[in-house]
Design an enzyme around this catalytic site. Sequence first.
Site, mmCIF file in Angstrom:
data_model
loop_
_atom_site.group_PDB
_atom_site.id
_atom_site.type_symbol
_atom_site.label_atom_id
_atom_site.label_comp_id
_atom_site.label_asym_id
_atom_site.label_seq_id
_atom_site.Cartn_x
_atom_site.Cartn_y
_atom_site.Cartn_z
ATOM 1 N N SER A 132 0.855 -1.178 0.000
ATOM 2 C CA SER A 132 0.000 0.000 0.000
ATOM 3 C C SER A 132 0.894 1.232 0.000
ATOM 4 O O SER A 132 2.105 1.135 0.171
ATOM 5 C CB SER A 132 -0.914 0.027 1.227
ATOM 6 O OG SER A 132 -0.139 0.132 2.407
ATOM 7 N N GLY A 191 4.901 -2.638 2.761
ATOM 8 C CA GLY A 191 4.892 -4.020 2.310
ATOM 9 C C GLY A 191 5.981 -4.284 1.285
ATOM 10 O O GLY A 191 7.001 -3.605 1.237
ATOM 11 N N ALA A 192 5.725 -5.262 0.450
ATOM 12 C CA ALA A 192 6.729 -5.679 -0.535
ATOM 13 C C ALA A 192 7.093 -4.550 -1.497
ATOM 14 O O ALA A 192 8.221 -4.461 -1.966
ATOM 15 C CB ALA A 192 6.223 -6.898 -1.305
ATOM 16 N N ALA A 193 6.152 -3.654 -1.763
ATOM 17 C CA ALA A 193 6.427 -2.534 -2.676
ATOM 18 C C ALA A 193 7.486 -1.594 -2.121
ATOM 19 O O ALA A 193 8.110 -0.847 -2.879
ATOM 20 C CB ALA A 193 5.145 -1.762 -2.958
ATOM 21 N N THR A 239 -0.755 -0.218 -6.564
ATOM 22 C CA THR A 239 -1.091 -0.517 -5.181
ATOM 23 C C THR A 239 -2.370 0.227 -4.823
ATOM 24 O O THR A 239 -3.083 0.692 -5.702
ATOM 25 C CB THR A 239 0.085 -0.170 -4.240
ATOM 26 O OG1 THR A 239 -0.188 -0.667 -2.934
ATOM 27 C CG2 THR A 239 0.363 1.316 -4.201
ATOM 28 N N TYR A 240 -2.660 0.340 -3.544
ATOM 29 C CA TYR A 240 -3.835 1.088 -3.123
ATOM 30 C C TYR A 240 -3.438 2.073 -2.035
ATOM 31 O O TYR A 240 -2.390 1.944 -1.405
ATOM 32 C CB TYR A 240 -4.958 0.150 -2.665
ATOM 33 C CG TYR A 240 -4.674 -0.544 -1.352
ATOM 34 C CD1 TYR A 240 -5.184 -0.033 -0.162
ATOM 35 C CD2 TYR A 240 -3.911 -1.690 -1.304
ATOM 36 C CE1 TYR A 240 -4.918 -0.653 1.048
ATOM 37 C CE2 TYR A 240 -3.645 -2.321 -0.105
ATOM 38 C CZ TYR A 240 -4.154 -1.797 1.072
ATOM 39 O OH TYR A 240 -3.887 -2.411 2.261
#
Length: 123
Positions: free
Chosen positions: A31, A79-81, A63-64
Amino acid sequence: MGKSCVFFQAEDGIRDSPVTGVQTCALPICSIAIDEDLLERVDIKPYEQVHIYNINTGSRFITYVITAKRGSGTFSINGAAARLAQINDRIIVAAYGNIDIDNEKYQPKVILLDACNQVIEHS
């Protein structure tokens, strides 16, 4: 050169947002947390899908949005991003929507931010 962010938002009221999702126990979901004042300025809603373009690295991902503290100037990729951007990278955040191409009143909402995430230009 400092970081800057640009937002694009359609004014049609139709939004691409996650409806449901699956999260593994090993990796948190990705996110981007963005200052609530800035989200309101460009009419991006919580959980709306956005595209992130990293100007420094050329990486792109979808993403959001989640809200960050109002007035904080926060842009936090989670997160992973988070592996796709570093502190002080310049990014573009773009939200897309469906528009009627015959609607002459359409104008995307765009803001340009300085290195402290303060608005220096808007449309």
